[in-house]
Motif scaffolding. Structure first.
Motif, PDB file in Angstrom:
ATOM      1  N   MET A  54      36.233  -2.192 -29.775  1.00  0.00           N
ATOM      2  CA  MET A  54      34.945  -1.509 -29.588  1.00  0.00           C
ATOM      3  C   MET A  54      35.192  -0.019 -29.392  1.00  0.00           C
ATOM      4  SD  MET A  54      32.048  -2.193 -26.652  1.00  0.00           S
ATOM      5  CE  MET A  54      31.702  -3.855 -27.215  1.00  0.00           C
ATOM      6  N   SER A  55      34.366   0.840 -29.986  1.00  0.00           N
ATOM      7  CA  SER A  55      34.501   2.281 -29.866  1.00  0.00           C
ATOM      8  C   SER A  55      34.126   2.733 -28.463  1.00  0.00           C
ATOM      9  CB  SER A  55      33.591   2.969 -30.891  1.00  0.00           C
ATOM     10  OG  SER A  55      32.243   2.716 -30.566  1.00  0.00           O
ATOM     11  N   VAL A  56      34.499   4.014 -28.173  1.00  0.00           N
ATOM     12  CA  VAL A  56      34.117   4.564 -26.878  1.00  0.00           C
ATOM     13  C   VAL A  56      32.599   4.549 -26.731  1.00  0.00           C
ATOM     14  CG1 VAL A  56      34.156   6.634 -25.434  1.00  0.00           C
ATOM     15  CG2 VAL A  56      36.181   5.971 -26.743  1.00  0.00           C
ATOM     16  N   GLY A  57      31.878   4.910 -27.807  1.00  0.00           N
ATOM     17  CA  GLY A  57      30.426   4.865 -27.771  1.00  0.00           C
ATOM     18  C   GLY A  57      29.915   3.462 -27.500  1.00  0.00           C
ATOM     19  N   GLY A  58      30.575   2.480 -28.124  1.00  0.00           N
ATOM     20  CA  GLY A  58      30.188   1.094 -27.900  1.00  0.00           C
ATOM     21  C   GLY A  58      30.399   0.669 -26.460  1.00  0.00           C
ATOM     22  N   LEU A  59      31.511   1.104 -25.867  1.00  0.00           N
ATOM     23  CA  LEU A  59      31.772   0.772 -24.469  1.00  0.00           C
ATOM     24  C   LEU A  59      30.732   1.408 -23.551  1.00  0.00           C
ATOM     25  CD1 LEU A  59      35.657   1.104 -24.303  1.00  0.00           C
ATOM     26  CD2 LEU A  59      34.322  -0.983 -23.952  1.00  0.00           C
ATOM     27  N   ALA A  60      30.354   2.633 -23.885  1.00  0.00           N
ATOM     28  CA  ALA A  60      29.344   3.309 -23.074  1.00  0.00           C
ATOM     29  C   ALA A  60      28.004   2.579 -23.148  1.00  0.00           C
ATOM     30  CB  ALA A  60      29.195   4.751 -23.548  1.00  0.00           C
ATOM     31  N   ARG A  61      27.642   2.129 -24.336  1.00  0.00           N
ATOM     32  CA  ARG A  61      26.393   1.380 -24.483  1.00  0.00           C
ATOM     33  C   ARG A  61      26.449   0.068 -23.709  1.00  0.00           C
ATOM     34  NH1 ARG A  61      22.876   3.182 -28.470  1.00  0.00           N
ATOM     35  NH2 ARG A  61      23.706   4.822 -29.828  1.00  0.00           N
ATOM     36  N   ALA A  62      27.595  -0.618 -23.775  1.00  0.00           N
ATOM     37  CA  ALA A  62      27.745  -1.878 -23.052  1.00  0.00           C
ATOM     38  C   ALA A  62      27.629  -1.655 -21.548  1.00  0.00           C
ATOM     39  CB  ALA A  62      29.081  -2.522 -23.402  1.00  0.00           C
ATOM     40  N   ALA A  63      28.278  -0.600 -21.058  1.00  0.00           N
ATOM     41  CA  ALA A  63      28.199  -0.295 -19.628  1.00  0.00           C
ATOM     42  C   ALA A  63      26.772   0.049 -19.227  1.00  0.00           C
ATOM     43  CB  ALA A  63      29.140   0.858 -19.291  1.00  0.00           C
ATOM     44  N   LEU A  64      26.066   0.761 -20.102  1.00  0.00           N
ATOM     45  CA  LEU A  64      24.684   1.135 -19.822  1.00  0.00           C
ATOM     46  C   LEU A  64      23.793  -0.103 -19.765  1.00  0.00           C
ATOM     47  CD1 LEU A  64      22.969   3.688 -19.380  1.00  0.00           C
ATOM     48  CD2 LEU A  64      22.520   3.703 -21.844  1.00  0.00           C
ATOM     49  N   ALA A  65      23.996  -1.032 -20.699  1.00  0.00           N
ATOM     50  CA  ALA A  65      23.187  -2.251 -20.719  1.00  0.00           C
ATOM     51  C   ALA A  65      23.466  -3.119 -19.492  1.00  0.00           C
ATOM     52  CB  ALA A  65      23.463  -3.035 -21.998  1.00  0.00           C
ATOM     53  N   LEU A  66      24.744  -3.338 -19.193  1.00  0.00           N
ATOM     54  CA  LEU A  66      25.099  -4.167 -18.039  1.00  0.00           C
ATOM     55  C   LEU A  66      24.645  -3.507 -16.743  1.00  0.00           C
ATOM     56  CD1 LEU A  66      26.536  -6.670 -16.922  1.00  0.00           C
ATOM     57  CD2 LEU A  66      28.665  -5.355 -16.919  1.00  0.00           C
ATOM     58  N   GLY A  67      24.895  -2.197 -16.625  1.00  0.00           N
ATOM     59  CA  GLY A  67      24.459  -1.488 -15.428  1.00  0.00           C
ATOM     60  C   GLY A  67      22.949  -1.501 -15.285  1.00  0.00           C
ATOM     61  N   GLY A  68      22.244  -1.403 -16.425  1.00  0.00           N
ATOM     62  CA  GLY A  68      20.795  -1.479 -16.375  1.00  0.00           C
ATOM     63  C   GLY A  68      20.312  -2.820 -15.862  1.00  0.00           C
ATOM     64  N   GLY A  69      21.005  -3.887 -16.244  1.00  0.00           N
ATOM     65  CA  GLY A  69      20.655  -5.210 -15.737  1.00  0.00           C
ATOM     66  C   GLY A  69      20.844  -5.309 -14.234  1.00  0.00           C
ATOM     67  N   LEU A  70      21.947  -4.757 -13.739  1.00  0.00           N
ATOM     68  CA  LEU A  70      22.201  -4.778 -12.296  1.00  0.00           C
ATOM     69  C   LEU A  70      21.150  -3.967 -11.543  1.00  0.00           C
ATOM     70  CD1 LEU A  70      26.083  -4.369 -12.384  1.00  0.00           C
ATOM     71  CD2 LEU A  70      24.827  -6.404 -11.645  1.00  0.00           C
ATOM     72  N   LEU A  71      20.769  -2.819 -12.086  1.00  0.00           N
ATOM     73  CA  LEU A  71      19.734  -2.013 -11.441  1.00  0.00           C
ATOM     74  C   LEU A  71      18.388  -2.747 -11.426  1.00  0.00           C
ATOM     75  CD1 LEU A  71      20.571   1.525 -12.880  1.00  0.00           C
ATOM     76  CD2 LEU A  71      20.925   0.721 -10.536  1.00  0.00           C
ATOM     77  N   THR A  72      18.084  -3.440 -12.514  1.00  0.00           N
ATOM     78  CA  THR A  72      16.830  -4.205 -12.563  1.00  0.00           C
ATOM     79  C   THR A  72      16.831  -5.307 -11.510  1.00  0.00           C
ATOM     80  OG1 THR A  72      16.717  -3.763 -14.943  1.00  0.00           O
ATOM     81  CG2 THR A  72      15.255  -5.456 -14.081  1.00  0.00           C
ATOM     82  N   TRP A  73      17.971  -5.959 -11.329  1.00  0.00           N
ATOM     83  CA  TRP A  73      18.088  -6.978 -10.274  1.00  0.00           C
ATOM     84  C   TRP A  73      17.768  -6.381  -8.901  1.00  0.00           C
ATOM     85  CZ3 TRP A  73      23.125  -6.830  -7.437  1.00  0.00           C
ATOM     86  CH2 TRP A  73      23.091  -7.634  -6.300  1.00  0.00           C
ATOM     87  N   LEU A  74      18.266  -5.175  -8.630  1.00  0.00           N
ATOM     88  CA  LEU A  74      18.062  -4.561  -7.320  1.00  0.00           C
ATOM     89  C   LEU A  74      16.604  -4.181  -7.069  1.00  0.00           C
ATOM     90  CD1 LEU A  74      21.248  -2.310  -7.136  1.00  0.00           C
ATOM     91  CD2 LEU A  74      20.786  -4.393  -5.830  1.00  0.00           C
ATOM     92  N   ALA A  75      15.783  -4.183  -8.125  1.00  0.00           N
ATOM     93  CA  ALA A  75      14.355  -3.926  -7.937  1.00  0.00           C
ATOM     94  C   ALA A  75      13.654  -5.094  -7.257  1.00  0.00           C
ATOM     95  CB  ALA A  75      13.696  -3.646  -9.291  1.00  0.00           C
ATOM     96  N   PHE A  76      14.243  -6.289  -7.343  1.00  0.00           N
ATOM     97  CA  PHE A  76      13.638  -7.500  -6.789  1.00  0.00           C
ATOM     98  C   PHE A  76      14.026  -7.674  -5.324  1.00  0.00           C
ATOM     99  CE2 PHE A  76      13.539  -8.204 -11.300  1.00  0.00           C
ATOM    100  CZ  PHE A  76      12.410  -8.957 -11.518  1.00  0.00           C
ATOM    101  N   PRO A  77      13.216  -8.416  -4.563  1.00  0.00           N
ATOM    102  CA  PRO A  77      13.609  -8.732  -3.193  1.00  0.00           C
ATOM    103  C   PRO A  77      14.911  -9.537  -3.178  1.00  0.00           C
ATOM    104  CG  PRO A  77      11.280  -9.192  -3.547  1.00  0.00           C
ATOM    105  CD  PRO A  77      11.878  -8.918  -4.892  1.00  0.00           C
ATOM    106  N   PRO A  78      15.696  -9.440  -2.128  1.00  0.00           N
ATOM    107  CA  PRO A  78      15.362  -8.770  -0.871  1.00  0.00           C
ATOM    108  C   PRO A  78      15.620  -7.262  -0.857  1.00  0.00           C
ATOM    109  CG  PRO A  78      17.489  -9.850  -0.667  1.00  0.00           C
ATOM    110  CD  PRO A  78      16.953 -10.229  -2.023  1.00  0.00           C
ATOM    111  N   THR A  79      16.337  -6.740  -1.862  1.00  0.00           N
ATOM    112  CA  THR A  79      16.561  -5.295  -1.891  1.00  0.00           C
ATOM    113  C   THR A  79      15.232  -4.576  -2.101  1.00  0.00           C
ATOM    114  OG1 THR A  79      18.709  -5.741  -2.905  1.00  0.00           O
ATOM    115  CG2 THR A  79      17.967  -3.461  -2.886  1.00  0.00           C
ATOM    116  N   GLY A  80      14.505  -4.957  -3.137  1.00  0.00           N
ATOM    117  CA  GLY A  80      13.140  -4.493  -3.319  1.00  0.00           C
ATOM    118  C   GLY A  80      12.990  -3.026  -3.664  1.00  0.00           C
ATOM    119  N   LEU A  81      13.964  -2.441  -4.363  1.00  0.00           N
ATOM    120  CA  LEU A  81      13.851  -1.036  -4.774  1.00  0.00           C
ATOM    121  C   LEU A  81      13.146  -0.980  -6.124  1.00  0.00           C
ATOM    122  CD1 LEU A  81      17.453   0.110  -3.741  1.00  0.00           C
ATOM    123  CD2 LEU A  81      15.318   0.393  -2.459  1.00  0.00           C
ATOM    124  N   TRP A  82      11.813  -1.106  -6.098  1.00  0.00           N
ATOM    125  CA  TRP A  82      11.047  -1.327  -7.321  1.00  0.00           C
ATOM    126  C   TRP A  82      11.242  -0.259  -8.393  1.00  0.00           C
ATOM    127  CZ3 TRP A  82       7.660   2.383  -8.804  1.00  0.00           C
ATOM    128  CH2 TRP A  82       7.141   3.233  -7.829  1.00  0.00           C
TER     129      TRP A  82
END
Length: 501
Positions: free
Chosen positions: A1-29
């Motif tokens: 995978m290219s460096v750009g591809g790795l960056a996109r993968a990290a962005l997608a996975l990190g975005g999923g983790l951030l979306t999870w943190l929007a839900f309770p009990p963390t609740g950072l909507w």
């Protein structure tokens, strides 16, 4: 995978983790907007196959930690459920990638998000709508939109805000300005609707929610069924003494939670005597969460039973849970799976699904009864409001998931349902979280987990219907259809330009 591809993968996975943190009990909507926006950026102008891969990463990052409470039933349960939700996320990622070159791609992205949530809510085996974007927004300005278009509109507007935020990052200057203005309008609109919301007025009903607590935790929480019922008897008798002494005002109705009697009180004399004792002590009807035998030896029913002082259970006022949980309350493909997965034997008798909405006349008021996970399903809630429910009741048993995020997540869903329907929501749980939620989603009372408690409240018997209650599922289907149309236009465009794949 290219460096750009790795960056996109990290962005997608990190975005999923951030979306999870929007839900309770963390609740950072606000993190739902950041997380979804990250996925939009990562799939921007990618081919469908790459979009699917990135969508799956986002889904895994979001759903595996979000649903980690299901691991109480076994780690393989979490793996399988996470993988299933990851497949839906992969489909979403592919469609977002395909449509990302359209001029109005943020609007199409929002509609596609609604469409995928619609699919998750229906398939397979009746669907599993947990993790809808709207369910992270009970405390945000976007929650106010629920009264006008339900959960689907809230999800769509959160996704639209996220996509517009992504456009601010990836588009040209003029488009960036328009996208930023759109974000501001959506947030301001939610704030304005919330500030202008009028609460229902009129007759009230006094209710006591009894949380009797359970003797164990995890899978063993309800292992001592008679103890659970006696705990609810003790809490109810304590309430009767407090009423007699003038410490708390009299009530019209008492609500016991799901599984407060885990043995059929119609067939077991000892259990019936305990419930009779509670009703005679309090001298008002109790809505009892009961397990009923049948039909036949193979099935049982999870029910809410109206129990009157003097006359006992009313067989004409019983709500039977309509949406049992697959693999938790019944086993799809039972004959094929049981020999292969012995642990499914723990399910025991299968839960037989009821047919009629839980509209029950109790104590002079009309209650809309939904049981446990049913609060996440639009049609279950919409049906009781259409049937005349003045107050919503959630009888729930979260004892299996004590110490996890599940009770907080379910309570947040109840808050959004209050706004959507314009009704107070009363949550009665065996060991928490029980509570009272106002028609504007405000938490008026709530109990702690793992305690015995009683909540006494008085709530308005609402009779009007919100726009969302009148429209029912129309907003979801309209938005999903628009998303499908946008996807079709994008496919035609890509094939014409020779960029499909």
């Amino acid at each position: 995978m290219s460096v750009g591809g790795l960056a996109r993968a990290a962005l997608a996975l990190g975005g999923g983790l951030l979306t999870w943190l929007a839900f309770p009990p963390t609740g950072l909507w606000p993190l739902a907007i950041v997380g979804v926006g990250a996925l939009c950026v990562s799939v921007r102008e990618q081919r469908a196959r790459r979009g699917a891969w990135l969508g799956a990463l986002h889904g895994i990052g979001m759903f595996v930690p979000l649903l980690s409470w299901i691991a109480v039933l076994g780690p393989d349960t979490l793996v399988l459920l996470g993988a299933l939700q990851g497949l839906f996320a992969a489909g979403l990622g592919a469609t977002l990638a395909v449509t990302s070159r359209l001029p109005a791609w943020p609007a199409v992205a929002a509609c596609l998000w609604v469409a995928v949530e619609l699919a998750r809510a229906w398939v397979p085996f009746g669907g599993f709508p947990w993790g809808r974007l709207a369910f992270a927004q009970a405390g945000s300005p976007f929650a106010s939109y629920a009264a006008y278009g339900g959960v689907a509109l809230v999800t769509g507007l959160v996704a639209l805000t996220a996509a517009l935020s992504a456009a601010v990052v990836v588009e040209r200057a003029r488009t960036r300005a328009a996208a930023a203005l759109g974000v501001a309008v959506l947030v301001a609109g939610g704030l304005a609707l919330g500030a202008g919301q009028s609460l229902p007025e009129g007759r009230k009903v006094a209710v006591a929610l009894v949380q009797g607590n359970v003797p164990g935790d995890g899978m063993d929480a309800l292992g001592e069924a008679r103890t659970v019922t006696r705990n609810h008897l003790a809490a109810t008798e304590g309430l009767a003494r407090r009423i007699a002494s003038g410490e708390v005002p009299p009530v019209d109705v008492v609500i016991w939670p799901e599984n407060s009697t885990d043995i059929d009180p119609f067939r077991d004399a000892e259990t019936r005597a305990v419930v009779d004792q509670a009703v005679e002590a309090i001298r008002v009807p109790i809505l009892v969460g009961a397990i009923l035998d049948g039909p036949g030896e193979r099935f049982r029913r999870t029910a809410g039973v109206v129990w009157e002082p003097g006359t006992g259970p009313d067989t004409d006022r019983i709500y039977v849970k309509r949406h049992p949980v697959p693999f938790g309350e019944y086993i799809p493909f039972r004959e094929q799976l049981l020999p292969l997965v012995g642990r499914l034997e723990q399910v025991g008798r299968e839960t037989f699904a009821g047919m009629d909405p839980g509209v029950l006349e109790v104590g002079g008021a009309t209650f809309g009864d939904v049981i446990c996970f049913e609060i996440a399903y639009d049609d279950i809630v919409q049906d009781v409001v259409a049937g005349g429910a003045e107050v919503l009741v959630v009888q729930t048993n979260n004892a299996t998931f004590g110490g996890t995020a599940q009770p907080e997540q379910q309570f947040a869903i109840s808050r959004l349902r209050a706004i959507e329907t314009g009704r107070s929501v009363l949550v009665a749980a065996t060991n928490g979280i029980s509570g009272v939620i106002g028609p504007d989603g405000t938490v008026l009372e709530r109990t702690a987990l793992g305690t015995q408690d009683v909540v006494v409240t008085s709530v308005v018997r609402a009779s009007g219907r919100t726009m969302a209650s009148r429209l029912r599922s129309w907003p979801e289907w309209v938005l999903s259809t628009l998303g499908a149309a946008g996807l079709g236009a994008a496919v035609v465009r890509r094939r014409r330009d020779g960029t499909d794949g």
